[in-house]
Write an enzyme that holds these catalytic residues in place. Structure first.
Site, mmCIF file in Angstrom:
data_model
loop_
_atom_site.group_PDB
_atom_site.id
_atom_site.type_symbol
_atom_site.label_atom_id
_atom_site.label_comp_id
_atom_site.label_asym_id
_atom_site.label_seq_id
_atom_site.Cartn_x
_atom_site.Cartn_y
_atom_site.Cartn_z
ATOM 1 N N PRO A 7 0.783 -1.245 0.000
ATOM 2 C CA PRO A 7 0.000 0.000 0.000
ATOM 3 C C PRO A 7 0.811 1.288 0.000
ATOM 4 C CG PRO A 7 0.012 -0.956 2.181
ATOM 5 C CD PRO A 7 0.727 -1.930 1.282
ATOM 6 N N CYS A 8 1.467 1.564 -1.109
ATOM 7 C CA CYS A 8 2.246 2.793 -1.225
ATOM 8 C C CYS A 8 1.349 4.034 -1.254
ATOM 9 C CB CYS A 8 3.156 2.747 -2.450
ATOM 10 S SG CYS A 8 2.315 2.391 -3.994
ATOM 11 N N HIS A 9 0.054 3.844 -1.523
ATOM 12 C CA HIS A 9 -0.868 4.979 -1.503
ATOM 13 C C HIS A 9 -1.017 5.555 -0.097
ATOM 14 C CE1 HIS A 9 -3.365 1.421 -0.680
ATOM 15 N NE2 HIS A 9 -4.118 2.228 0.043
#
Length: 186
Positions: free
Chosen positions: A141-143
């Site tokens: 989850p780089c968001h």
């Protein structure tokens, strides 16, 4: 996380509600989630670098279990996106991606938080570069990484996709965890 080279990479298009994402996997696990509304060329360019000589083969059936989990996530019924991954990166990138997976659903961290988490507090820019190289959007989850000042910052899928994912999670994170599904594949 890393497996030997394979002769084929299997792909499928996930199309649910307003989301259209190309997915790719090897027999070892999911290896790529494309950006919103991008063509198959995005996976092809990436695969040529990370899996040289591998053929891209459409196989909807093989990717069905990944699609099921991601549909649940995108519809807000699944918050724990846990599935086998076949990640290709440097040891530093793999450390960063592992740290991203530790950011809880509905929460955010800064680039400097991630740098500190991997015991490299002065490597904030390198952390940003590693995050930008993340091949598996949503699942890694780089968001959930934002600027230290709270501002939305770069995202391979674009800031509108990043914003939509954060809004989805933040709107669902206030719900009692007993009402959400937790799906684990593998």
């Amino acid at each position: 996380m890393k497996a030997d080279n394979h002769s084929s990479i299997y792909w499928s298009l996930l199309s649910v509600d307003d989301w259209k994402l190309h997915l790719a996997a090897t027999p070892a696990g999911l290896c790529y989630i494309g950006s919103q509304n991008q063509s198959l060329d995005e996976i092809s360019l990436w695969a040529n670098k990370k899996f040289p000589g591998s053929a891209l083969v459409q196989n909807d059936e093989m990717l069905e279990s990944y699609k099921t989990v991601l549909i649940g996530y995108l519809r807000g019924t699944v918050d724990n996106v846990d599935m086998p991954l076949d990640l290709r990166g440097t040891p530093f990138q793999l450390d960063v991606w592992k740290a991203l997976c530790e950011i809880p659903y509905g929460q955010t961290s800064s680039y400097s938080d991630i740098a500190s988490r991997i015991d490299k507090p002065s490597a904030v820019r390198a952390v940003g570069t590693a995050i930008g190289a993340n091949p598996v959007l949503i699942t890694v989850p780089c968001h959930r990484v934002i600027g230290k000042n709270g501002a939305l910052t770069g995202f391979r899928g674009g800031l509108s996709m990043k914003s939509a994912l954060l809004e989805l999670e933040q709107s669902r994170s206030g719900i009692d965890n007993n009402t959400k599904e937790h799906i684990v594949h593998g």
